[in-house]
Design a protein around this motif. Sequence first.
Motif, PDB file in Angstrom:
ATOM      1  N   PRO A 183    -101.758  91.995 -53.083  1.00 42.54           N
ATOM      2  CA  PRO A 183    -102.848  91.597 -52.196  1.00 42.54           C
ATOM      3  C   PRO A 183    -102.376  91.011 -50.870  1.00 42.54           C
ATOM      4  O   PRO A 183    -102.976  91.279 -49.827  1.00 42.54           O
ATOM      5  CB  PRO A 183    -103.627  90.562 -53.020  1.00 42.54           C
ATOM      6  CG  PRO A 183    -102.688  90.112 -54.096  1.00 42.54           C
ATOM      7  CD  PRO A 183    -101.787  91.266 -54.361  1.00 42.54           C
ATOM      8  N   ALA A 184    -101.295  90.240 -50.887  1.00 34.62           N
ATOM      9  CA  ALA A 184    -100.796  89.646 -49.640  1.00 34.62           C
ATOM     10  C   ALA A 184    -100.328  90.733 -48.674  1.00 34.62           C
ATOM     11  O   ALA A 184    -100.687  90.742 -47.495  1.00 34.62           O
ATOM     12  CB  ALA A 184     -99.664  88.664 -49.946  1.00 34.62           C
ATOM     13  N   GLU A 185     -99.527  91.654 -49.194  1.00 33.06           N
ATOM     14  CA  GLU A 185     -99.022  92.768 -48.380  1.00 33.06           C
ATOM     15  C   GLU A 185    -100.171  93.614 -47.837  1.00 33.06           C
ATOM     16  O   GLU A 185    -100.171  94.035 -46.675  1.00 33.06           O
ATOM     17  CB  GLU A 185     -98.130  93.630 -49.280  1.00 33.06           C
ATOM     18  CG  GLU A 185     -97.035  94.370 -48.577  1.00 33.06           C
ATOM     19  CD  GLU A 185     -96.192  95.182 -49.568  1.00 33.06           C
ATOM     20  OE1 GLU A 185     -95.480  96.053 -49.066  1.00 33.06           O
ATOM     21  OE2 GLU A 185     -96.261  94.957 -50.790  1.00 33.06           O
ATOM     22  N   LEU A 186    -101.176  93.845 -48.685  1.00 32.31           N
ATOM     23  CA  LEU A 186    -102.309  94.681 -48.302  1.00 32.31           C
ATOM     24  C   LEU A 186    -103.084  94.084 -47.136  1.00 32.31           C
ATOM     25  O   LEU A 186    -103.343  94.757 -46.138  1.00 32.31           O
ATOM     26  CB  LEU A 186    -103.245  94.874 -49.504  1.00 32.31           C
ATOM     27  CG  LEU A 186    -104.525  95.667 -49.229  1.00 32.31           C
ATOM     28  CD1 LEU A 186    -104.202  97.129 -48.933  1.00 32.31           C
ATOM     29  CD2 LEU A 186    -105.479  95.558 -50.416  1.00 32.31           C
ATOM     30  N   VAL A 187    -103.463  92.792 -47.242  1.00 35.23           N
ATOM     31  CA  VAL A 187    -104.288  92.201 -46.182  1.00 35.23           C
ATOM     32  C   VAL A 187    -103.507  92.012 -44.890  1.00 35.23           C
ATOM     33  O   VAL A 187    -104.065  92.139 -43.794  1.00 35.23           O
ATOM     34  CB  VAL A 187    -104.953  90.877 -46.633  1.00 35.23           C
ATOM     35  CG1 VAL A 187    -105.975  91.132 -47.726  1.00 35.23           C
ATOM     36  CG2 VAL A 187    -103.940  89.828 -47.060  1.00 35.23           C
ATOM     37  N   LEU A 188    -102.206  91.740 -45.000  1.00 39.58           N
ATOM     38  CA  LEU A 188    -101.392  91.633 -43.792  1.00 39.58           C
ATOM     39  C   LEU A 188    -101.299  92.982 -43.087  1.00 39.58           C
ATOM     40  O   LEU A 188    -101.422  93.073 -41.862  1.00 39.58           O
ATOM     41  CB  LEU A 188     -99.990  91.106 -44.129  1.00 39.58           C
ATOM     42  CG  LEU A 188     -99.908  89.625 -44.489  1.00 39.58           C
ATOM     43  CD1 LEU A 188     -98.520  89.284 -45.017  1.00 39.58           C
ATOM     44  CD2 LEU A 188    -100.248  88.747 -43.295  1.00 39.58           C
ATOM     45  N   ASP A 189    -101.100  94.043 -43.871  1.00 39.86           N
ATOM     46  CA  ASP A 189    -101.008  95.393 -43.313  1.00 39.86           C
ATOM     47  C   ASP A 189    -102.327  95.789 -42.646  1.00 39.86           C
ATOM     48  O   ASP A 189    -102.341  96.299 -41.516  1.00 39.86           O
ATOM     49  CB  ASP A 189    -100.636  96.382 -44.414  1.00 39.86           C
ATOM     50  CG  ASP A 189    -100.517  97.810 -43.901  1.00 39.86           C
ATOM     51  OD1 ASP A 189     -99.863  98.024 -42.864  1.00 39.86           O
ATOM     52  OD2 ASP A 189    -101.087  98.718 -44.532  1.00 39.86           O
TER      53      ASP A 189
END
Length: 197
Positions: free
Chosen positions: A45-51
């Motif tokens: 989830p962290a990687e997804l929202v940052l991307d």
Amino acid sequence: MSQFRIILASSSPQRKALLSGAGYEFEVMPPDESVESGICSNCGPAELVLDLSARKAAHIASRLLANLAQPTLIVACDTVAECRGTILGKPHDEEHARAILEQLRGTRHRVYSGLCLWLLSPDSKTAPRTRIAITELEMQNLSDAEIDEYLATGLWQGKAGAFGIQDHPNWLSIVQGSESNVIGLPMELLAEMMGDS
């Protein structure tokens, strides 16, 4: 309040309300829906929202750069809920919302927002900056009847995790973190990042 033009890269009414309520003057320029296609399907989830927040900012930057007349700050954000390793975005329909709430009831879960600020200037190139905010919540063990009652209100529509903390449901509480993050724009993190701009 600001020495530059602010663009909110979102059509979210919650994000608009949070920015307005904090006294910011800004314009709204939503990115195309196609920006969210081809996203990483197996990242956390962290990687997804940052991307996604970075993609939204880049999309708006590409529109503005050709005719940029003044310093402009793009504010882009993406928010998801996560429970037991499953990422929960906005529900597609009422049955999807029901499935999400059934998964969340009786659990602690987290809401992640990726926030991207990109200050564009006619005479210099700057890089986008991204940070993440995480809020932990706890949902009571709702009965099927309580879920039905909530679904009937329609308040689940357009909200990650099928709920809105701003609607003050008495079965949801924040354990740790920012309430505005759960609504969709972490205002404390925004103020901190804008102070560094």
